[in-house]
Design a protein around this motif. Structure first.
Motif, short mmCIF file in Angstrom:
data_model
loop_
_atom_site.label_atom_id
_atom_site.label_comp_id
_atom_site.label_asym_id
_atom_site.label_seq_id
_atom_site.Cartn_x
_atom_site.Cartn_y
_atom_site.Cartn_z
N GLU A 185 0.82 -1.14 -0.06
CA GLU A 185 0.04 0.19 0.09
C GLU A 185 0.92 1.26 -0.08
O GLU A 185 0.61 2.15 -0.63
N ARG A 186 1.84 1.15 0.69
CA ARG A 186 2.98 2.50 0.76
C ARG A 186 3.54 2.55 -0.75
O ARG A 186 3.73 3.57 -1.29
N ALA A 187 4.00 1.42 -1.46
CA ALA A 187 4.33 1.49 -2.63
C ALA A 187 3.40 2.02 -3.80
O ALA A 187 3.91 2.92 -4.53
N ILE A 188 2.11 1.87 -3.51
CA ILE A 188 1.04 2.38 -4.40
C ILE A 188 1.13 3.86 -3.98
O ILE A 188 1.10 4.59 -5.03
N LEU A 189 1.13 4.47 -2.90
CA LEU A 189 0.98 5.61 -2.54
C LEU A 189 2.17 6.35 -2.99
O LEU A 189 2.24 7.80 -3.15
N GLY A 190 3.50 5.66 -3.20
CA GLY A 190 4.54 6.25 -3.74
C GLY A 190 4.60 6.23 -5.18
O GLY A 190 5.71 6.59 -5.80
N GLY A 191 3.60 5.80 -5.78
CA GLY A 191 3.38 5.91 -7.35
C GLY A 191 3.93 4.51 -8.30
O GLY A 191 3.59 4.73 -9.46
N MET A 192 4.02 3.53 -7.56
CA MET A 192 4.44 2.36 -8.36
C MET A 192 3.09 1.79 -8.99
O MET A 192 1.82 1.86 -8.70
N ARG A 193 3.64 1.38 -10.24
CA ARG A 193 2.40 0.93 -11.13
C ARG A 193 1.90 -0.29 -10.94
O ARG A 193 0.75 -0.59 -10.99
N GLY A 194 2.70 -1.25 -10.12
CA GLY A 194 2.23 -2.54 -9.99
C GLY A 194 2.74 -2.76 -8.42
O GLY A 194 4.04 -2.49 -8.21
N VAL A 195 1.97 -3.96 -7.98
CA VAL A 195 2.55 -4.63 -6.62
C VAL A 195 2.30 -5.87 -6.69
O VAL A 195 1.18 -6.45 -7.30
N GLY A 196 3.17 -6.85 -6.12
CA GLY A 196 3.05 -8.21 -6.17
C GLY A 196 3.16 -8.63 -4.63
O GLY A 196 3.60 -8.09 -3.53
N PHE A 197 2.32 -9.80 -4.22
CA PHE A 197 1.93 -10.47 -3.12
C PHE A 197 2.34 -12.06 -3.01
O PHE A 197 2.39 -12.59 -4.24
#
Length: 420
Positions: free
Chosen positions: A254-266
């Motif tokens: 969620e912090r990565a999304i707020l930092g502008g990352m286009r995608g996130v993996g889990f």
């Protein structure tokens, strides 16, 4: 001064001082000697989100044994799979329905992804780590050969990989801010942008401004393994370091999304705890964030435990290939638009099969060591490399993977992004 800051003398995992050795034994044997794994350290950003409470409540309420064949049948007869249906598809009751699940998952994958499979490779930049995670080959007490690539070595490795035809790279480090600073990782991102169309990171969790900086340096997406969503088990496995803090790791995407990352993996590392609950939690984590941030690209991985240097007894226990296939099919039916990555931890035959059913992304030309892509690609010996994080099972090159995927009727894709 935190444990994280004080434990830099553990980094080589050998020649431990009596003080360091005594601390190791103490935190292994006495839970009261460990820090509170739910308490943030001073440099950790706290964001306003109730995601953790929501998710842990869902996981606590999930009893895989409570579902019956009738529940599974109802789920498979639906066009849209809900949370309760997903729970049933992950349950032991779904095992006799695996073939039907696979057929339905294959149709769902084809509907949204066609017959494509994306190919990438990981690049480990450094294996220094300041965490003590008992199952990981990089852990700060493990006696392995440590190495950090300098800027010239990074670029050389990237060129070797790019020359093989790979267009997407996932860069990884051990979790040491001292030896793999944000500036160091940022430099790697800037170099990677010269050679690759898509740049991913799998590093220690960071704050929003840090992710913003790395995105500006060229990173497109961030992957973070929660390892296990079982808080009690997490505490037993992560004995020291920043990684010990369960909620800070949980909120990394969620912090990565707020930092502008286009995608996130889990991902959870299946085999550390109840794999059905961890698989449920991983997908629910995506499900909840997908509704909060619908514009982000989401992906799931499904790694199982693998042996590590100095401990070949680490194995995924009750998570066999059939169980893993069930998890992946359930993922696809519950989250039809989400990318699914299958690691080189798995065998060639399993990866070839699951790529036709549920997976959309697969690694090739893989090394989990430091600085050894050229020697592996050219089949030469090089003693100046760092030890691997874990043993891989599928060692195919890009050419081999590309040909094998094509032979299975799939369309290998090296890149589908265009930067303007």
């Amino acid at each position: 001064m935190t444990d994280y800051e004080k434990n830099e003398f553990f980094l080589d995992g050998k020649n431990l001082t009596p003080e360091a050795l005594a601390k190791k034994h103490r935190i292994e044997q006495d839970p009261s000697a460990r820090t509170d794994h739910m308490k943030y350290m001073p440099d950790m950003e706290v964001i306003q989100s109730d995601m953790l409470e929501k998710l842990l409540g869902e996981v606590e309420a999930y009893d895989p044994a409570a579902y019956t064949a009738a529940d599974v049948r109802r789920a498979l007869d639906k066009d849209d799979i809900g949370v309760e249906d997903f729970k049933a598809l992950l349950s032991p009751a779904a095992a006799p329905f695996l073939e039907e699940m696979a057929v339905k998952a294959r149709n769902e994958t084809g509907k949204h992804f066609g017959n494509t499979v994306y190919i990438f490779t990981p690049l480990y930049l450094a294996n220094y780590c300041e965490n003590y995670c008992v199952y990981c080959g990089f852990n700060c007490y493990n006696d392995i050969k440590r190495l950090q690539l300098n800027e010239q070595e990074m670029e050389h490795e990237m060129k070797v990989i790019a020359d093989s035809g790979i267009e997407e790279i996932l860069m990884l480090t051990g979790e040491s801010k001292k030896m793999s600073s944000l500036e160091y990782i940022g430099t790697a991102c800037k170099l990677a942008r010269k050679y690759f169309r898509n740049v991913g990171l799998e590093i220690y969790p960071a704050n929003v401004k840090d992710y913003k900086y790395l995105h500006e340096c060229g990173a497109d997406y961030v992957t973070v393994f929660q390892e296990t969503y079982d808080s009690r088990r997490y505490e037993e496995l992560h004995l020291m370091g920043h990684k010990r803090v369960f909620p800070y790791r949980f909120y990394a995407q969620e912090r990565a999304i707020l930092g502008g990352m286009r995608g996130v993996g889990f991902s959870a590392l299946l085999g550390l705890s109840d794999f059905r609950k961890d698989a449920f939690a991983s997908a629910m984590h995506v499900y909840l964030l997908q509704r909060k941030y619908p514009y982000v690209e989401y992906s799931l991985s499904c790694p199982r435990l693998r042996p590590i240097i100095n401990n070949d007894k680490i194995n995924p226990q009750d998570v066999h290939e059939k169980e893993l296939c069930q998890v992946l099919c359930a993922y696809r039916l519950f989250l039809p638009y989400v990318g699914i990555t299958v690691s080189s931890r798995e065998s060639k035959s399993f990866r070839d099969g699951i790529a036709k059913i549920a997976a959309t992304k697969i690694s090739a030309g893989v090394s989990t060591g430091i600085g050894d892509h050229e020697s592996k690609y050219s089949h030469t010996e090089d003693d100046n490399t760092g030890d691997e994080q874990f043993e891989i099972a599928d060692v195919r090159s890009l050419d081999q993977m590309y040909n094998d995927m094509s032979g299975e009727g799939l369309q290998p894709v090296l890149n589908d992004y265009l930067y303007l």
